[in-house]
Design a protein around this motif. Structure first.
Motif, short mmCIF file in Angstrom:
data_model
loop_
_atom_site.label_atom_id
_atom_site.label_comp_id
_atom_site.label_asym_id
_atom_site.label_seq_id
_atom_site.Cartn_x
_atom_site.Cartn_y
_atom_site.Cartn_z
N SER A 1 3.31 2.01 2.24
CA SER A 1 3.88 2.36 3.54
C SER A 1 5.35 1.97 3.60
N ASP B 1 0.82 -1.22 0.00
CA ASP B 1 0.00 0.00 0.00
C ASP B 1 0.85 1.26 0.00
N ASP C 1 2.82 5.50 6.84
CA ASP C 1 1.85 5.35 5.74
C ASP C 1 1.99 6.50 4.74
N THR C 2 1.15 6.48 3.71
CA THR C 2 1.26 7.46 2.63
C THR C 2 0.87 8.86 3.07
#
Length: 413
Positions: free
Chosen positions: A242, A240, A256-257
């Motif tokens: 991260s 995802d 995380d993003t």
């Protein structure tokens, strides 16, 4: 699935020990003086036992020329590599950064060339291409240029007597990026296996600073009051996007993003000595995407370290201790930080033998499953020292890769 990690290089659109070497991390002086060894003899005679290079035989090949081989016979297709395989990036030539060669250590007769002088690691993309980091002749820790390899095979002279390594081999390689650090990471689009983001990590002052796609805008900074107090290890990028990191005092970290940091509960007690390698896998029981990471348990200067594996479930964010890896074979005395996990979570590691009476040693590639598997570790490939043979690699029928002190391991990021 592979966790996108690179230590020394990254993907896509994106010598055997020789005459006199100071090996600082062993604090010994090494001596040898050969260009070929028992492993070479077995390559010439067609021996295919992957452990055959590990014997310290004294037989030597006398005379002979490469007239029994051809460039096609020994070529490994560098554009169709297997991301699940752990490859050895070795060298034909001791004590230099040039004449590098990539092999599958379990099928070492096929060779992938050619690399410029000053290559520092690499990775295999999901499509089978090879990416490498190039520092030039003067290797520094400030980073280098990232290339995608275009294969330049060895050529054999018209009289069949000598192999020639390609000149200026990176002239036709695609330049992907100038790296700020040797720690490089990529984020793939899992549906298309394309690179979405490129991350670079560098220690600046006492902070670990991460950049994404360029060198001007810091993406994330891990502030540290004392770099010797708490060391942050860059481990990879999850599906995802991260960032996965390890902190010696707290354990695993996900960023995380949205640049939000999450510290995960860790088994065991600090300090944790993470190794900058990791592997994405799918848990066979839960079906969850998960990550393996490797830790070293340092037991003292004169005692071999233990090596441990953790698993991170990316759905529940649970970290589990998978236990220790199997002990190394008896021939191995010193293991290095040059290691990779394969697609089964088995540890592949470069190691060295004890010094012999003449202060020589042998380089090994060791495969180490976890103790819980019930399997033993094994030597997969080695530089078998043969003091009686001084033939140049270019005069061998089938040149072979030496691990030496510059050997690296390459697999999917």
């Amino acid at each position: 699935m592979q966790l996108t990690h690179l230590s020394g290089s990254f993907p896509r659109a994106f010598w055997r020990i020789g005459k006199t070497v100071t090996l600082t991390f062993f604090s010994v002086l090494l001596f040898s003086g050969c260009e070929c060894d028992t492993a070479c003899d077995e390559r010439i005679t067609g021996g295919s036992d992957p452990n055959s290079g590990g014997s310290n035989g004294s037989s030597s090949s006398s005379g002979g020329t490469p007239n029994g081989g051809s460039a096609d016979d020994i070529a490994l297709n560098c554009s169709e590599l297997d991301p699940d395989t752990v490859y050895l990036l070795g060298s034909f030539q001791e004590f230099t950064g040039d004449r590098r060669v990539l092999i599958d250590p379990e099928e070492p007769e096929a060779l992938c060339t050619a690399f410029p002088d000053g290559v520092d690691g690499g990775a295999v993309t999901s499509s089978g291409s090879l990416i490498y980091t190039h520092h030039g002749n003067n290797v520094t820790f400030d980073g280098g240029t990232i290339y995608q390899l275009t294969q330049d095979p060895l050529t054999l002279s018209s009289d069949g007597l000598e192999w020639t390594y390609p000149i200026n081999p990176n002239n036709n390689d695609e330049q992907l990026l100038f790296g700020k650090s040797t720690q490089l990471f990529i984020h793939h689009d899992s549906s298309a296996a394309e690179v979405v983001d490129i991350y670079q990590a560098k220690l600046e002052s006492t902070d670990k600073v991460i950049y994404r796609n360029d060198e001007s805008d810091p993406y994330y900074t891990l502030e540290r009051s004392d770099p010797f107090d708490s060391q942050v290890y860059m481990l990879g990028v999850t599906p995802d996007g991260s960032l996965l990191m390890g902190d010696s005092q707290t354990g695993l970290i996900l960023v995380d993003t949205d640049r939000q940091l999450t510290r995960l509960d860790a088994p065991g007690t600090p300090p944790y000595r993470f190794k900058e390698t990791s592997r994405l896998f799918t848990d066979s029981v839960t079906g969850s995407p998960s990550v393996w990471v490797v830790l070293e348990e340092f037991n003292g200067a004169d005692t071999p370290s233990d090596w441990r594996r953790w698993s991170l479930d990316l759905t529940t964010l649970t970290v589990s201790d998978d236990g220790l890896f199997a002990t190394p074979p008896q021939d191995v005395a010193t293991e290095t930080d040059k290691l990779k996990l394969d697609a089964d979570g088995v540890l592949w590691q470069i190691a060295y033998s004890p010094l012999d009476a003449e202060q020589n040693l042998t380089s090994y590639l060791v495969r180490k499953p976890t103790q819980a598997s019930g399997e033993s570790s094994a030597i997969i490939y080695s530089d078998a020292y043969n003091p009686d043979d001084t033939r140049s690699w270019s005069r061998q029928e089938r040149p072979f890769a030496r691990i030496g002190l510059i050997g690296e391991l390459v697999t999917a990021p």
